[in-house]
Design an enzyme around this catalytic site. Sequence first.
Site, PDB file in Angstrom:
ATOM      1  N   ASN A   1      -8.762 -26.401 -22.826  1.00 44.84           N
ATOM      2  CA  ASN A   1      -8.345 -25.222 -23.591  1.00 44.84           C
ATOM      3  C   ASN A   1      -9.454 -24.671 -24.483  1.00 44.84           C
ATOM      4  O   ASN A   1      -9.270 -23.661 -25.173  1.00 44.84           O
ATOM      5  CB  ASN A   1      -7.085 -25.517 -24.418  1.00 44.84           C
ATOM      6  CG  ASN A   1      -7.286 -26.589 -25.469  1.00 44.84           C
ATOM      7  OD1 ASN A   1      -8.410 -26.965 -25.813  1.00 44.84           O
ATOM      8  ND2 ASN A   1      -6.188 -27.101 -26.008  1.00 44.84           N
ATOM      9  N   LEU A   2     -10.605 -25.338 -24.475  1.00 50.70           N
ATOM     10  CA  LEU A   2     -11.820 -24.913 -25.186  1.00 50.70           C
ATOM     11  C   LEU A   2     -11.652 -24.850 -26.703  1.00 50.70           C
ATOM     12  O   LEU A   2     -12.430 -24.191 -27.390  1.00 50.70           O
ATOM     13  CB  LEU A   2     -12.309 -23.550 -24.657  1.00 50.70           C
ATOM     14  CG  LEU A   2     -12.672 -23.509 -23.167  1.00 50.70           C
ATOM     15  CD1 LEU A   2     -13.193 -22.124 -22.783  1.00 50.70           C
ATOM     16  CD2 LEU A   2     -13.697 -24.585 -22.803  1.00 50.70           C
TER      17      LEU A   2
ATOM     18  N   ASP B   1     -12.564 -48.145 -44.064  1.00 47.55           N
ATOM     19  CA  ASP B   1     -13.746 -48.438 -43.241  1.00 47.55           C
ATOM     20  C   ASP B   1     -13.929 -49.953 -43.127  1.00 47.55           C
ATOM     21  O   ASP B   1     -14.368 -50.598 -44.093  1.00 47.55           O
ATOM     22  CB  ASP B   1     -15.011 -47.830 -43.872  1.00 47.55           C
ATOM     23  CG  ASP B   1     -15.351 -46.466 -43.306  1.00 47.55           C
ATOM     24  OD1 ASP B   1     -14.712 -46.058 -42.326  1.00 47.55           O
ATOM     25  OD2 ASP B   1     -16.263 -45.826 -43.856  1.00 47.55           O
TER      26      ASP B   1
ATOM     27  N   TYR C   1      -3.703 -41.125 -35.229  1.00 46.01           N
ATOM     28  CA  TYR C   1      -4.561 -41.011 -34.053  1.00 46.01           C
ATOM     29  C   TYR C   1      -4.459 -42.268 -33.199  1.00 46.01           C
ATOM     30  O   TYR C   1      -4.165 -42.213 -32.001  1.00 46.01           O
ATOM     31  CB  TYR C   1      -6.009 -40.763 -34.484  1.00 46.01           C
ATOM     32  CG  TYR C   1      -7.006 -40.938 -33.364  1.00 46.01           C
ATOM     33  CD1 TYR C   1      -6.892 -40.197 -32.187  1.00 46.01           C
ATOM     34  CD2 TYR C   1      -8.044 -41.864 -33.470  1.00 46.01           C
ATOM     35  CE1 TYR C   1      -7.806 -40.370 -31.148  1.00 46.01           C
ATOM     36  CE2 TYR C   1      -8.962 -42.032 -32.445  1.00 46.01           C
ATOM     37  CZ  TYR C   1      -8.832 -41.288 -31.282  1.00 46.01           C
ATOM     38  OH  TYR C   1      -9.716 -41.464 -30.255  1.00 46.01           O
TER      39      TYR C   1
ATOM     40  N   LYS D   1      -2.524 -42.864 -29.350  1.00 44.79           N
ATOM     41  CA  LYS D   1      -3.165 -43.435 -28.161  1.00 44.79           C
ATOM     42  C   LYS D   1      -2.420 -44.676 -27.671  1.00 44.79           C
ATOM     43  O   LYS D   1      -2.264 -44.897 -26.460  1.00 44.79           O
ATOM     44  CB  LYS D   1      -4.618 -43.783 -28.466  1.00 44.79           C
ATOM     45  CG  LYS D   1      -5.518 -42.583 -28.716  1.00 44.79           C
ATOM     46  CD  LYS D   1      -5.910 -41.917 -27.420  1.00 44.79           C
ATOM     47  CE  LYS D   1      -7.050 -40.939 -27.623  1.00 44.79           C
ATOM     48  NZ  LYS D   1      -7.621 -40.447 -26.373  1.00 44.79           N
TER      49      LYS D   1
ATOM     50  N   THR E   1      -8.917 -45.764 -27.254  1.00 44.44           N
ATOM     51  CA  THR E   1      -9.789 -45.924 -28.417  1.00 44.44           C
ATOM     52  C   THR E   1      -9.623 -47.284 -29.072  1.00 44.44           C
ATOM     53  O   THR E   1      -8.539 -47.896 -29.016  1.00 44.44           O
ATOM     54  CB  THR E   1      -9.482 -44.834 -29.468  1.00 44.44           C
ATOM     55  OG1 THR E   1     -10.189 -45.104 -30.672  1.00 44.44           O
ATOM     56  CG2 THR E   1      -7.997 -44.789 -29.813  1.00 44.44           C
TER      57      THR E   1
ATOM     58  N   ARG F   1     -15.720 -45.613 -48.228  1.00 45.65           N
ATOM     59  CA  ARG F   1     -14.573 -44.792 -47.840  1.00 45.65           C
ATOM     60  C   ARG F   1     -13.387 -45.711 -47.550  1.00 45.65           C
ATOM     61  O   ARG F   1     -13.551 -46.751 -46.903  1.00 45.65           O
ATOM     62  CB  ARG F   1     -14.902 -43.956 -46.603  1.00 45.65           C
ATOM     63  CG  ARG F   1     -15.974 -42.922 -46.836  1.00 45.65           C
ATOM     64  CD  ARG F   1     -16.288 -42.137 -45.581  1.00 45.65           C
ATOM     65  NE  ARG F   1     -16.790 -42.997 -44.512  1.00 45.65           N
ATOM     66  CZ  ARG F   1     -17.333 -42.538 -43.389  1.00 45.65           C
ATOM     67  NH1 ARG F   1     -17.428 -41.237 -43.191  1.00 45.65           N
ATOM     68  NH2 ARG F   1     -17.774 -43.375 -42.462  1.00 45.65           N
TER      69      ARG F   1
ATOM     70  N   PHE G   1      -9.324 -36.680 -21.003  1.00 47.35           N
ATOM     71  CA  PHE G   1     -10.175 -36.768 -22.195  1.00 47.35           C
ATOM     72  C   PHE G   1      -9.753 -35.762 -23.274  1.00 47.35           C
ATOM     73  O   PHE G   1     -10.534 -35.489 -24.182  1.00 47.35           O
ATOM     74  CB  PHE G   1     -11.638 -36.479 -21.834  1.00 47.35           C
ATOM     75  CG  PHE G   1     -12.238 -37.403 -20.814  1.00 47.35           C
ATOM     76  CD1 PHE G   1     -12.802 -38.610 -21.192  1.00 47.35           C
ATOM     77  CD2 PHE G   1     -12.240 -37.076 -19.467  1.00 47.35           C
ATOM     78  CE1 PHE G   1     -13.362 -39.461 -20.253  1.00 47.35           C
ATOM     79  CE2 PHE G   1     -12.796 -37.911 -18.517  1.00 47.35           C
ATOM     80  CZ  PHE G   1     -13.362 -39.118 -18.910  1.00 47.35           C
TER      81      PHE G   1
END
Length: 329
Positions: A33-34, A290, A141, A145, A117, A287, A73
Amino acid sequence: MSKVLVVGGAGYIGAHMVKQLSRAGHSVVVLDNLTTGFRELARYGELVVGDLADLNLLERLFNEHSFAGVMHFAAASLVGESMQQPGKYYRNNVANTLNLLDVMVRHDVKSFIFSSTAATFGEPIYTPIDEAHPQQPINPYGASKLMVERMLKDYAAAHGLNSVCLRYFNACGADPEGELGECHDPETHLIPLVLQAASGKRDAITVFGRDYPTEDGTCVRDYIHIEDLCSAHALALSALLGGEKQGALAYNLGNGTGFSVQEVIAVVQNVVAEDSCTLQIDEGQRRPGDPAVLVANAALAKQELGWQPKYTDLETIVRHAWHWEKSRG
Protein backbone atom coordinates in the site's frame (compact mmCIF):
# COMPACT_ATOMS: atom_id res chain seq x y z
CA MET A 1 10.03 -21.64 -11.26
CA SER A 2 7.09 -20.67 -9.04
CA LYS A 3 4.97 -17.55 -8.89
CA VAL A 4 5.14 -15.91 -5.46
CA LEU A 5 3.06 -13.13 -3.89
CA VAL A 6 5.18 -10.86 -1.68
CA VAL A 7 3.03 -8.64 0.52
CA GLY A 8 4.98 -5.59 1.63
CA GLY A 9 7.50 -6.15 -1.15
CA ALA A 10 8.19 -2.42 -1.57
CA GLY A 11 9.58 -2.12 1.96
CA TYR A 12 13.11 -2.60 3.25
CA ILE A 13 13.08 -6.35 3.81
CA GLY A 14 10.44 -7.15 1.19
CA ALA A 15 12.30 -5.40 -1.62
CA HIS A 16 15.50 -7.34 -0.92
CA MET A 17 13.44 -10.54 -0.83
CA VAL A 18 11.82 -9.79 -4.17
CA LYS A 19 15.24 -9.25 -5.73
CA GLN A 20 16.51 -12.59 -4.41
CA LEU A 21 13.40 -14.41 -5.62
CA SER A 22 13.61 -12.82 -9.07
CA ARG A 23 17.32 -13.63 -9.38
CA ALA A 24 16.47 -17.24 -8.49
CA GLY A 25 13.99 -17.39 -11.38
CA HIS A 26 10.70 -16.95 -9.55
CA SER A 27 7.92 -14.78 -10.94
CA VAL A 28 6.96 -12.23 -8.27
CA VAL A 29 3.87 -10.12 -7.68
CA VAL A 30 4.30 -7.38 -5.06
CA LEU A 31 1.30 -6.14 -3.09
CA ASP A 32 2.07 -2.99 -1.10
CA ASN A 33 0.00 0.00 0.00
CA LEU A 34 3.14 2.20 -0.06
CA THR A 35 2.46 3.71 3.37
CA THR A 36 5.97 2.74 4.46
CA GLY A 37 7.17 1.16 1.23
CA PHE A 38 8.67 2.90 -1.80
CA ARG A 39 7.59 2.40 -5.39
CA GLU A 40 11.18 2.67 -6.60
CA LEU A 41 12.27 -0.25 -4.40
CA ALA A 42 9.77 -2.64 -6.02
CA ARG A 43 11.81 -2.85 -9.21
CA TYR A 44 12.04 -6.64 -9.47
CA GLY A 45 8.37 -7.60 -9.26
CA GLU A 46 5.01 -6.65 -10.73
CA LEU A 47 3.76 -4.00 -8.30
CA VAL A 48 0.09 -3.92 -7.30
CA VAL A 49 -0.73 -0.97 -5.04
CA GLY A 50 -3.30 -2.07 -2.52
CA ASP A 51 -4.06 -3.20 1.00
CA LEU A 52 -4.77 -6.49 2.72
CA ALA A 53 -7.94 -4.90 4.08
CA ASP A 54 -9.33 -4.92 0.52
CA LEU A 55 -10.89 -8.37 0.18
CA ASN A 56 -12.09 -7.72 -3.36
CA LEU A 57 -8.54 -6.89 -4.44
CA LEU A 58 -7.20 -10.04 -2.79
CA GLU A 59 -9.81 -12.21 -4.52
CA ARG A 60 -8.99 -10.62 -7.85
CA LEU A 61 -5.24 -11.18 -7.37
CA PHE A 62 -5.69 -14.84 -6.49
CA ASN A 63 -8.09 -15.32 -9.42
CA GLU A 64 -5.65 -13.74 -11.87
CA HIS A 65 -2.50 -15.55 -10.64
CA SER A 66 -1.70 -19.11 -9.68
CA PHE A 67 0.48 -18.43 -6.64
CA ALA A 68 2.57 -21.30 -5.34
CA GLY A 69 3.35 -19.42 -2.15
CA VAL A 70 2.92 -16.16 -0.25
CA MET A 71 5.42 -14.13 1.77
CA HIS A 72 4.11 -11.56 4.24
CA PHE A 73 6.22 -8.51 5.23
CA ALA A 74 3.43 -5.92 5.52
CA ALA A 75 3.22 -5.37 9.27
CA ALA A 76 3.21 -2.14 11.21
CA SER A 77 6.36 -2.52 13.28
CA LEU A 78 7.09 0.41 15.62
CA VAL A 79 7.02 -0.67 19.26
CA GLY A 80 6.41 2.80 20.66
CA GLU A 81 3.58 3.50 18.22
CA SER A 82 1.99 0.15 19.08
CA MET A 83 1.75 1.26 22.71
CA GLN A 84 -0.03 4.47 21.68
CA GLN A 85 -2.17 3.02 18.85
CA PRO A 86 -2.79 -0.67 19.65
CA GLY A 87 -5.86 -0.78 17.41
CA LYS A 88 -3.73 -0.02 14.36
CA TYR A 89 -1.50 -2.99 15.15
CA TYR A 90 -4.27 -5.49 15.81
CA ARG A 91 -6.17 -4.30 12.74
CA ASN A 92 -3.26 -4.36 10.32
CA ASN A 93 -1.09 -7.13 11.71
CA VAL A 94 -3.82 -9.53 12.83
CA ALA A 95 -7.13 -8.82 11.09
CA ASN A 96 -5.57 -8.06 7.71
CA THR A 97 -3.38 -11.17 7.92
CA LEU A 98 -6.54 -13.15 8.62
CA ASN A 99 -7.99 -11.79 5.37
CA LEU A 100 -4.94 -13.05 3.51
CA LEU A 101 -5.01 -16.50 5.11
CA ASP A 102 -8.71 -16.94 4.32
CA VAL A 103 -8.17 -16.07 0.66
CA MET A 104 -5.24 -18.49 0.52
CA VAL A 105 -7.45 -21.26 1.91
CA ARG A 106 -10.22 -20.50 -0.60
CA HIS A 107 -7.72 -20.69 -3.47
CA ASP A 108 -5.87 -23.73 -2.10
CA VAL A 109 -2.50 -21.96 -1.73
CA LYS A 110 -0.69 -23.97 0.92
CA SER A 111 2.72 -22.32 1.48
CA PHE A 112 3.10 -19.20 3.64
CA ILE A 113 6.21 -17.42 4.96
CA PHE A 114 5.56 -14.99 7.80
CA SER A 115 7.82 -12.18 8.95
CA SER A 116 7.74 -12.47 12.74
CA THR A 117 9.90 -10.89 15.41
CA ALA A 118 11.97 -11.38 18.54
CA ALA A 119 9.42 -9.06 20.19
CA THR A 120 7.19 -12.12 20.65
CA PHE A 121 9.58 -13.23 23.43
CA GLY A 122 9.30 -10.10 25.57
CA GLU A 123 11.91 -9.60 28.28
CA PRO A 124 14.53 -12.34 27.85
CA ILE A 125 14.79 -14.91 30.61
CA TYR A 126 18.06 -16.15 29.12
CA THR A 127 20.31 -15.45 26.14
CA PRO A 128 20.98 -16.43 23.47
CA ILE A 129 17.26 -16.86 22.81
CA ASP A 130 16.22 -20.12 21.19
CA GLU A 131 12.83 -21.30 19.96
CA ALA A 132 12.01 -22.88 23.34
CA HIS A 133 12.19 -19.52 25.11
CA PRO A 134 8.77 -18.50 26.53
CA GLN A 135 6.85 -16.06 24.36
CA GLN A 136 5.54 -13.29 26.60
CA PRO A 137 5.37 -10.08 24.54
CA ILE A 138 5.33 -6.80 26.45
CA ASN A 139 3.86 -4.55 23.74
CA PRO A 140 1.01 -4.72 21.20
CA TYR A 141 3.47 -5.10 18.30
CA GLY A 142 4.93 -8.31 19.73
CA ALA A 143 1.49 -9.49 20.81
CA SER A 144 0.07 -8.98 17.32
CA LYS A 145 2.83 -11.08 15.77
CA LEU A 146 2.36 -13.82 18.34
CA MET A 147 -1.37 -13.90 17.55
CA VAL A 148 -0.56 -14.59 13.91
CA GLU A 149 1.86 -17.34 14.90
CA ARG A 150 -0.99 -18.95 16.86
CA MET A 151 -3.41 -18.51 13.96
CA LEU A 152 -0.99 -20.27 11.65
CA LYS A 153 -0.90 -23.31 13.94
CA ASP A 154 -4.69 -23.47 13.83
CA TYR A 155 -4.82 -23.01 10.04
CA ALA A 156 -2.27 -25.78 9.60
CA ALA A 157 -4.41 -28.15 11.67
CA ALA A 158 -7.74 -27.14 10.11
CA HIS A 159 -6.81 -26.36 6.51
CA GLY A 160 -3.41 -27.91 5.81
CA LEU A 161 -1.88 -24.47 5.31
CA ASN A 162 1.87 -24.94 5.79
CA SER A 163 3.85 -22.03 7.16
CA VAL A 164 7.22 -20.91 8.45
CA CYS A 165 7.48 -17.99 10.87
CA LEU A 166 10.89 -16.35 10.91
CA ARG A 167 11.60 -14.30 14.02
CA TYR A 168 14.08 -11.53 13.33
CA PHE A 169 16.34 -9.85 15.77
CA ASN A 170 17.91 -6.73 14.14
CA ALA A 171 17.75 -6.66 10.35
CA CYS A 172 20.43 -4.35 8.96
CA GLY A 173 22.80 -3.66 6.10
CA ALA A 174 21.97 -3.18 2.44
CA ASP A 175 22.08 -4.90 -0.93
CA PRO A 176 25.79 -5.57 -1.62
CA GLU A 177 25.23 -4.36 -5.20
CA GLY A 178 24.00 -1.01 -3.87
CA GLU A 179 20.56 -1.08 -5.52
CA LEU A 180 18.48 -1.39 -2.36
CA GLY A 181 18.80 -0.37 1.27
CA GLU A 182 17.16 0.78 4.44
CA CYS A 183 14.92 3.86 4.38
CA HIS A 184 12.28 4.36 7.03
CA ASP A 185 10.35 7.48 8.01
CA PRO A 186 10.84 7.84 10.89
CA GLU A 187 14.07 5.89 11.11
CA THR A 188 14.38 3.93 14.36
CA HIS A 189 17.21 1.45 13.70
CA LEU A 190 20.64 2.06 15.17
CA ILE A 191 22.96 1.53 12.18
CA PRO A 192 21.13 3.85 9.74
CA LEU A 193 20.69 6.42 12.52
CA VAL A 194 24.43 6.47 13.19
CA LEU A 195 25.16 6.67 9.46
CA GLN A 196 22.73 9.57 9.07
CA ALA A 197 24.58 11.38 11.83
CA ALA A 198 27.83 10.73 9.94
CA SER A 199 26.39 11.97 6.64
CA GLY A 200 24.99 15.14 8.19
CA LYS A 201 21.31 14.24 7.84
CA ARG A 202 20.95 14.45 11.60
CA ASP A 203 22.97 16.43 14.13
CA ALA A 204 24.10 13.60 16.39
CA ILE A 205 23.49 10.07 17.59
CA THR A 206 22.31 9.59 21.16
CA VAL A 207 23.52 6.71 23.32
CA PHE A 208 20.69 5.83 25.69
CA GLY A 209 22.48 4.63 28.79
CA ARG A 210 26.01 3.47 29.55
CA ASP A 211 25.30 1.65 32.79
CA TYR A 212 23.94 -1.68 31.53
CA PRO A 213 25.48 -4.93 32.82
CA THR A 214 27.47 -5.44 29.61
CA GLU A 215 31.18 -5.23 28.86
CA ASP A 216 31.12 -1.55 27.88
CA GLY A 217 27.87 -0.55 29.59
CA THR A 218 25.79 -0.14 26.43
CA CYS A 219 23.02 -2.41 25.16
CA VAL A 220 23.99 -5.46 23.12
CA ARG A 221 21.94 -6.50 20.08
CA ASP A 222 22.12 -9.16 17.38
CA TYR A 223 22.51 -7.65 13.89
CA ILE A 224 21.67 -9.84 10.90
CA HIS A 225 22.49 -8.73 7.36
CA ILE A 226 19.45 -8.27 5.15
CA GLU A 227 20.85 -10.63 2.51
CA ASP A 228 21.27 -13.40 5.08
CA LEU A 229 17.79 -12.75 6.40
CA CYS A 230 16.32 -13.11 2.92
CA SER A 231 18.33 -16.23 2.15
CA ALA A 232 16.69 -17.92 5.15
CA HIS A 233 13.28 -16.98 3.76
CA ALA A 234 14.20 -18.42 0.37
CA LEU A 235 15.29 -21.68 1.97
CA ALA A 236 12.09 -21.84 4.01
CA LEU A 237 9.96 -21.26 0.91
CA SER A 238 11.80 -23.97 -1.00
CA ALA A 239 11.27 -26.38 1.89
CA LEU A 240 7.53 -25.71 1.87
CA LEU A 241 7.14 -25.84 -1.91
CA GLY A 242 9.17 -29.04 -2.09
CA GLY A 243 7.11 -30.71 0.61
CA GLU A 244 10.10 -31.09 2.93
CA LYS A 245 8.41 -29.07 5.68
CA GLN A 246 4.78 -29.21 6.74
CA GLY A 247 2.68 -27.76 9.50
CA ALA A 248 3.36 -24.48 11.30
CA LEU A 249 7.07 -24.03 11.97
CA ALA A 250 9.08 -21.19 13.51
CA TYR A 251 12.77 -20.29 13.52
CA ASN A 252 14.83 -17.55 15.11
CA LEU A 253 17.12 -15.61 12.78
CA GLY A 254 20.15 -13.76 14.04
CA ASN A 255 23.89 -13.48 13.74
CA GLY A 256 24.33 -15.37 17.00
CA THR A 257 26.84 -12.73 18.09
CA GLY A 258 25.90 -9.59 19.94
CA PHE A 259 27.38 -6.17 19.26
CA SER A 260 27.02 -3.29 21.70
CA VAL A 261 25.86 0.19 20.79
CA GLN A 262 29.39 1.44 21.43
CA GLU A 263 30.87 -1.25 19.16
CA VAL A 264 28.52 -0.26 16.35
CA ILE A 265 29.46 3.41 16.77
CA ALA A 266 33.18 2.58 16.77
CA VAL A 267 32.91 0.54 13.55
CA VAL A 268 30.90 3.31 11.89
CA GLN A 269 33.50 5.88 12.92
CA ASN A 270 36.25 3.80 11.31
CA VAL A 271 34.30 3.30 8.06
CA VAL A 272 33.12 6.89 7.59
CA ALA A 273 36.55 8.32 8.47
CA GLU A 274 37.67 7.06 5.05
CA ASP A 275 35.30 9.69 3.59
CA SER A 276 36.47 12.34 6.08
CA CYS A 277 33.15 12.18 7.94
CA THR A 278 32.87 12.56 11.68
CA LEU A 279 30.22 11.71 14.23
CA GLN A 280 28.71 13.74 17.08
CA ILE A 281 27.69 11.55 20.03
CA ASP A 282 25.21 12.72 22.67
CA GLU A 283 24.51 11.00 25.97
CA GLY A 284 21.00 10.09 27.07
CA GLN A 285 19.27 8.23 29.86
CA ARG A 286 18.18 4.61 29.63
CA ARG A 287 14.92 4.07 27.76
CA PRO A 288 12.22 2.08 29.58
CA GLY A 289 11.92 -1.49 28.33
CA ASP A 290 15.37 -1.75 26.74
CA PRO A 291 16.84 -5.15 27.75
CA ALA A 292 20.60 -5.18 28.27
CA VAL A 293 21.19 -8.08 25.86
CA LEU A 294 19.14 -9.52 22.99
CA VAL A 295 20.95 -12.22 21.02
CA ALA A 296 19.49 -15.06 18.95
CA ASN A 297 20.30 -18.72 18.97
CA ALA A 298 19.74 -19.54 15.29
CA ALA A 299 21.05 -23.11 15.42
CA LEU A 300 17.67 -24.62 14.51
CA ALA A 301 17.42 -22.66 11.25
CA LYS A 302 20.92 -23.76 10.32
CA GLN A 303 20.17 -27.37 11.18
CA GLU A 304 16.71 -27.72 9.62
CA LEU A 305 16.86 -25.24 6.72
CA GLY A 306 20.56 -25.53 5.89
CA TRP A 307 20.94 -21.78 6.43
CA GLN A 308 24.47 -20.36 6.53
CA PRO A 309 24.84 -16.58 6.99
CA LYS A 310 27.48 -15.00 4.73
CA TYR A 311 27.81 -11.49 6.16
CA THR A 312 28.41 -11.92 9.88
CA ASP A 313 31.19 -9.32 10.15
CA LEU A 314 29.94 -6.01 11.56
CA GLU A 315 32.28 -3.94 9.39
CA THR A 316 30.92 -5.56 6.21
CA ILE A 317 27.36 -4.86 7.35
CA VAL A 318 28.21 -1.22 8.03
CA ARG A 319 30.10 -0.78 4.73
CA HIS A 320 27.11 -2.03 2.72
CA ALA A 321 24.78 0.27 4.64
CA TRP A 322 27.16 3.24 4.26
CA HIS A 323 27.39 2.71 0.51
CA TRP A 324 23.59 2.88 0.35
CA GLU A 325 23.44 5.93 2.63
CA LYS A 326 25.93 7.82 0.42
CA SER A 327 24.04 6.90 -2.74
CA ARG A 328 20.92 8.62 -1.43
CA GLY A 329 22.66 12.00 -1.28
